[in-house]
Design a protein around this motif. Sequence first.
Motif, PDB file in Angstrom:
ATOM      1  N   SER A 130     -54.624-105.918  32.537  1.00  0.00           N
ATOM      2  CA  SER A 130     -53.903-105.048  33.458  1.00  0.00           C
ATOM      3  C   SER A 130     -54.264-105.422  34.886  1.00  0.00           C
ATOM      4  N   THR A 173     -48.652-110.881  27.571  1.00  0.00           N
ATOM      5  CA  THR A 173     -49.758-109.940  27.468  1.00  0.00           C
ATOM      6  C   THR A 173     -50.874-110.372  28.405  1.00  0.00           C
ATOM      7  N   GLU A 230     -61.063-103.128  28.114  1.00  0.00           N
ATOM      8  CA  GLU A 230     -59.782-103.782  27.834  1.00  0.00           C
ATOM      9  C   GLU A 230     -59.993-105.194  27.303  1.00  0.00           C
ATOM     10  N   ILE A 245     -58.275-106.527  23.716  1.00  0.00           N
ATOM     11  CA  ILE A 245     -57.182-107.511  23.648  1.00  0.00           C
ATOM     12  C   ILE A 245     -57.681-108.945  23.516  1.00  0.00           C
ATOM     13  N   ASP A 273     -49.286-104.719  25.863  1.00  0.00           N
ATOM     14  CA  ASP A 273     -50.621-104.653  26.454  1.00  0.00           C
ATOM     15  C   ASP A 273     -51.337-103.385  26.038  1.00  0.00           C
ATOM     16  N   LYS A 327     -48.805-109.429  34.805  1.00  0.00           N
ATOM     17  CA  LYS A 327     -47.819-109.401  33.711  1.00  0.00           C
ATOM     18  C   LYS A 327     -46.438-108.986  34.210  1.00  0.00           C
ATOM     19  N   SER A 339     -43.207-107.485  26.762  1.00  0.00           N
ATOM     20  CA  SER A 339     -44.543-107.259  27.285  1.00  0.00           C
ATOM     21  C   SER A 339     -45.299-106.310  26.351  1.00  0.00           C
TER      22      SER A 339
END
Length: 292
Positions: free
Chosen positions: A10, A7, A122, A126, A59, A14, A57
């Motif tokens: 962006s 993770t 983001e 996360i 995200d 990844k 993955s």
Amino acid sequence: MRFVIVTGMSGAGKATALKTLEDAGFFCVDNLPIQLIKRFAEIAYDEQIQVDDVAISVDIRSGRALSQLNSCLADIRREGMNYEILFIECSNATLVKRYKETRRNHPLSVKGGRIIDGINKERELIGFLKEEADYIIDTTNLLVREFKAELDKIFVQNEEYSNFIITVMSFGFKYGIPRDSDIVQDVRFLPNPYYDLELREKTGNDKEIQDYVMNCKEGPEYLEKFIDLITFLIPNYIKEGKNQLVISIGCTGGKHRSVTIANAVYARLQKSKYTVRIVHRDILKDSIVKKL
């Protein structure tokens, strides 16, 4: 068996991480829906399936379902299935640059909005994954091959890994101080090989230059004092939440003295448990300028 959850931010790398793990023999799934992760783990841990290592993955593409990930992971661990979280980090400035170079929009950027707004949003969403991560790799200053080498250390060679990357960088003051520097050292007080015509065209990577710079009282004494300072600082940087450190060592042109000292610092820090890389930013610039 290793169950790895890849993770992170962006644009941080990844996809490269997942491809590298796949090349290393992992069974990889990109963007697996949160609702399927527990079932996937049960299948992976089924002895009759005989899967060696897997990586998935997860995200921001999961959307609102991302909020369910914490409880999903808790269920997995409660049932005795272990997992590792690999978080790929990167600075805001580098992420913005990458998005602009590829002319892509950030997944969370409002149409026509600023990329940085999507990046900041983001990070908020996360952040909990970074706090739970077993491994954090910051790709801000890493070349792709260096990034892959870090993944190889963790998941192929199974080496002890510290979530802290040190970059030792030599530079020339006349070309400007590196913007991403955390620590800047000026070694222009050391003897300058530039004034010896037989040594002028050589660099700090050559033994003749290293001997010239270090065969004075100040060279070795400075190195010991500086290593002692860094050794003190690193644990305190880590305690404050930093995951990388850029040490910039400069002389006039970034070719002789700074390269020599940077190489010596790099050699000493390599004996530590941290990941250390060396960059000589300006080592060839004098030669290029002369040709022009």
